[in-house]
Write an enzyme that holds these catalytic residues in place. Structure first.
Site, PDB file in Angstrom:
ATOM      1  N   HIS A  46     -15.696  -4.522 -82.994  1.00 20.78           N
ATOM      2  CA  HIS A  46     -16.172  -5.359 -82.512  1.00 20.78           C
ATOM      3  C   HIS A  46     -15.322  -6.563 -82.254  1.00 20.78           C
ATOM      4  CE1 HIS A  46     -19.500  -9.312 -83.690  1.00 20.78           C
ATOM      5  NE2 HIS A  46     -19.183  -9.160 -82.811  1.00 20.78           N
ATOM      6  N   GLU A  73     -20.178  -3.441 -81.219  1.00 21.93           N
ATOM      7  CA  GLU A  73     -20.672  -4.874 -81.686  1.00 21.93           C
ATOM      8  C   GLU A  73     -20.487  -5.369 -80.300  1.00 21.93           C
ATOM      9  OE1 GLU A  73     -20.443  -3.845 -86.412  1.00 21.93           O
ATOM     10  OE2 GLU A  73     -19.711  -5.412 -85.637  1.00 21.93           O
ATOM     11  N   HIS A 194     -22.966  -5.527 -93.383  1.00 26.09           N
ATOM     12  CA  HIS A 194     -22.784  -7.033 -93.718  1.00 26.09           C
ATOM     13  C   HIS A 194     -21.654  -6.762 -94.719  1.00 26.09           C
ATOM     14  CE1 HIS A 194     -20.418 -10.471 -92.204  1.00 26.09           C
ATOM     15  NE2 HIS A 194     -20.774  -9.819 -91.349  1.00 26.09           N
TER      16      HIS A 194
HETATM   17  N1  PXP Z   1     -22.340  -5.470 -88.282  1.00 22.17           N
HETATM   18  C1  PXP Z   1     -21.963  -6.392 -87.595  1.00 22.17           C
HETATM   19  C2  PXP Z   1     -22.767  -6.954 -86.711  1.00 22.17           C
HETATM   20  C3  PXP Z   1     -21.150  -7.461 -88.163  1.00 22.17           C
HETATM   21  O1  PXP Z   1     -20.577  -8.091 -87.110  1.00 22.17           O
HETATM   22  C4  PXP Z   1     -19.845  -7.258 -88.737  1.00 22.17           C
HETATM   23  C5  PXP Z   1     -19.083  -7.733 -88.772  1.00 22.17           C
HETATM   24  O2  PXP Z   1     -17.886  -7.304 -88.003  1.00 22.17           O
HETATM   25  C6  PXP Z   1     -20.320  -5.647 -90.137  1.00 22.17           C
HETATM   26  C7  PXP Z   1     -21.334  -4.647 -89.319  1.00 22.17           C
HETATM   27  C8  PXP Z   1     -19.092  -5.550 -90.636  1.00 22.17           C
HETATM   28  O3  PXP Z   1     -19.393  -6.089 -92.109  1.00 22.17           O
HETATM   29  P1  PXP Z   1     -18.174  -5.946 -93.016  1.00 22.17           P
HETATM   30  O4  PXP Z   1     -16.804  -6.453 -92.386  1.00 22.17           O
HETATM   31  O5  PXP Z   1     -18.727  -7.446 -94.005  1.00 22.17           O
HETATM   32  O6  PXP Z   1     -18.133  -4.375 -93.581  1.00 22.17           O
END
Ligand code: PXP
Length: 241
Positions: A46, A73, A194
């Site tokens: 990301h 992402e 997330h």
């Molecule tokens: N999906 C998206 C769109 C995110 O922005 C993130 C965090 O960068 C995640 C998934 C993954 O979340 P986590 O780091 O809490 O597992």
């Protein structure tokens, strides 16, 4: 039999650690290679415009070694991000409506208000042969709106699930099942991410067995500090069978 749900490991935290010291330890390209070697079905990054963790050049280097699914992402309102995606051509781009200074993603797209914008930008990526997923809250109207944008998939934003899971897991999963059913009915692929972790992941998968993919970063990397990266990847994968 359950459909396979892919585990995409988000390796941003390796970059956060590296950047805290300068130098190249830990090496994020090695982290991507190892994630794959340890059984991850994909790697997620990301990049943010300030490059505070994954840098744009990391993305280019990771692209060279990826042999699983590459998911990038980010905030597509930044032209720099759009150009990077068109250059790196990942298997999937996940569009997130982040503000520039956000610590982490904290809301999904309003797919009704931003419908025309999403239609246009999704077309840009799909014309380049890249699968598109958009990050959305588990709200029926937003799922219906997603289906109008041309996106291939949605990614359900699971922070709400993770928080409520600690109090009442049935209540936590209810809106996600409804959203996932609506997505299936509308022909949308389904991702989630997330705050998914070793406590809440299995229950999510059991209730939504047609889930295509989860992307997990923070909790998996925290667990890896205690368990080792290979064990952590394997333990997360076992939650998904
Ligand atoms: N999906 C998206 C769109 C995110 O922005 C993130 C965090 O960068 C995640 C998934 C993954 O979340 P986590 O780091 O809490 O597992």
């Amino acid at each position: 039999m359950n459909a396979k749900t892919k585990l995409s490991v988000n390796i941003n935290k390796f970059a956060t650690l590296r950047n805290s010291r300068g130098g190249n330890n830990p090496d994020v390209v090695k982290a991507a290679i190892d994630a794959q070697r340890f059984g991850a079905d994909g790697v997620t990054v990301h990049p943010r415009p300030d490059e505070r963790h994954i840098r744009y050049n990391d993305v280019r280097e990771i692209k060279k070694i990826i042999n699983t699914e590459f998911n990038i992402e980010g905030n597509c309102t930044e032209q720099k991000f759009v150009d990077l995606i068109l250059e790196a051509k990942p298997h999937q781009v996940t569009l997130v409506p982040d503000a520039l200074d956000q610590v982490t993603s904290d809301h999904g797209w309003n797919t009704i208000e931003h419908k025309n914008y999403l239609i246009d930008i999704i077309k840009v990526f799909k014309n380049a042969g890249i699968r598109v997923s958009i990050f959305v809250d588990p709200v029926i109207e937003m799922i219906e709106g997603s289906a109008q944008t041309g996106t291939d998939r949605i990614e359900l934003y699971t922070e709400g699930y993770a928080k409520q899971f600690l109090i009442d897991k049935e209540k936590a999963i209810t809106p996600y099942i409804a959203a996932a059913q609506k997505a299936k009915e509308l022909g949308l692929g389904l991702n989630a991410g997330h705050d998914l972790d070793l406590h809440n992941l299995k229950f999510f998968k059991q209730n939504i067995p047609w889930l295509d993919e989860v992307s997990i970063g923070h909790a998996l990397i925290c667990d890896a500090l205690y368990l080792g990266f290979e064990n952590a990847v394997q333990m997360y994968k076992r939650q998904l069978v």
